[in-house]
Design an enzyme around this catalytic site. Structure first.
Site, PDB file in Angstrom:
ATOM      1  N   SER A 144      36.205  46.863  34.704  1.00  0.00           N
ATOM      2  CA  SER A 144      36.013  47.564  35.974  1.00  0.00           C
ATOM      3  C   SER A 144      36.988  47.008  36.997  1.00  0.00           C
ATOM      4  CB  SER A 144      34.581  47.360  36.476  1.00  0.00           C
ATOM      5  OG  SER A 144      34.446  47.776  37.820  1.00  0.00           O
ATOM      6  N   TYR A 157      28.192  41.748  38.832  1.00  0.00           N
ATOM      7  CA  TYR A 157      28.822  42.691  37.915  1.00  0.00           C
ATOM      8  C   TYR A 157      30.327  42.428  37.852  1.00  0.00           C
ATOM      9  CZ  TYR A 157      30.292  47.319  36.146  1.00  0.00           C
ATOM     10  OH  TYR A 157      30.843  48.352  35.440  1.00  0.00           O
ATOM     11  N   LYS A 161      32.761  41.384  34.664  1.00  0.00           N
ATOM     12  CA  LYS A 161      33.877  42.222  34.245  1.00  0.00           C
ATOM     13  C   LYS A 161      35.196  41.453  34.268  1.00  0.00           C
ATOM     14  CE  LYS A 161      31.683  45.994  33.231  1.00  0.00           C
ATOM     15  NZ  LYS A 161      31.674  46.524  31.847  1.00  0.00           N
TER      16      LYS A 161
END
Length: 252
Positions: A144, A157, A161
């Site tokens: 991401s 998150y 990533k």
């Protein structure tokens, strides 16, 4: 699906593929003639995806991506069905927490890493042992843009990533020359998973993108299919940013 193209002779395993980006990738692979094993947590959603993609070309294995037993079973089922697993796409991911790192519950952080990073390593180990070590292949990890730049409220998150990008280059170095390993970093793609980032304000969310829109799963599916093709035979250890031009505005 109707009028499927002839089989390519190759097979793939795509995690988290009952919907969204994973489904878009599986769809692109089936469209070019690959056979595909898809995984997902919800058995009903997985069955629906298999039916839509074509049960003559696709199988589904339900389970949690971070579960080592599920990883082993999924690869075993793919080998039984197809006799090979040339390609692996690690797409399964989770983002159960929003907020600052200073307030992050470490137990939740471990859950994020288990699903977003360690599951990818586990599946890579399984496909390597089952087929790729002897026969070659390619892996694509879905990371991401949150892994390469700060992202408000989804820091946990983003950290995971970023780790997935590093896992990509480590595996790319270790698995060469047999297996190519690359990653893709999408910006916001219109999926249920990312709905909180644009739902009810899509026009506003898309305004920051030079190409004038948010991504759709097909945008990522085509890129993944390329990286898992002979056309990308000299590409490994790379991270492809697919962001509608979002980072072009970084300097302004």
């Amino acid at each position: 699906m109707t009028q499927l193209p002839p089989e390519s002779g190759r097979a793939a395993l795509v995690t988290g593929a009952s919907r969204g980006i994973g489904y878009g990738i599986a769809e692109a692979l089936v469209a070019r003639g690959d056979r595909v094993c898809i995984t997902g947590r919800n058995e009903d959603a997985l069955k629906e995806a298999v039916d839509k993609l074509g049960a003559d070309r696709v199988i589904g294995v339900a389970g949690k991506a971070h579960d080592e037993a599920h990883q082993a079973v999924a690869v075993e089922r793919a080998m039984e069905a197809f006799g090979r697993v040339d390609f692996l796409v690690n797409n399964a991911g989770t983002n159960p927490v929003y907020g600052l790192l200073a307030d992050l519950d470490l137990g939740v952080a471990r859950k994020v890493y288990d699903t977003n990073v360690l599951s990818a390593l586990g599946f890579a180990q399984q496909t390597w042992k089952a087929w790729q070590q002897e026969n070659g292949g390619a892996i694509v990890n879905i990371s991401s843009v949150a892994g390469i730049a700060p992202s408000p409220f989804i820091a946990a998150y983003g950290m995971s990533k970023a780790a997935l990008i590093n896992l990509t280059v480590q595996l790319g170095a270790e698995m060469a020359p047999k297996v190519r390993v690359n990653s893709i970093c999408p910006a916001v793609v219109k999926t249920k998973f990312a709905a909180a980032l644009y739902e009810g304000r899509e026009e506003e969310a898309a305004a920051g993108y030079p190409l004038g829109r948010l991504g759709v799963p097909e945008d990522i599916g085509g890129a993944a299919a390329f990286l898992l093709s002979d056309q990308a035979a000299w590409i490994t250890g790379q991270n492809l940013v697919i962001d509608g031009g979002l980072f072009l505005k970084a300097g302004t």
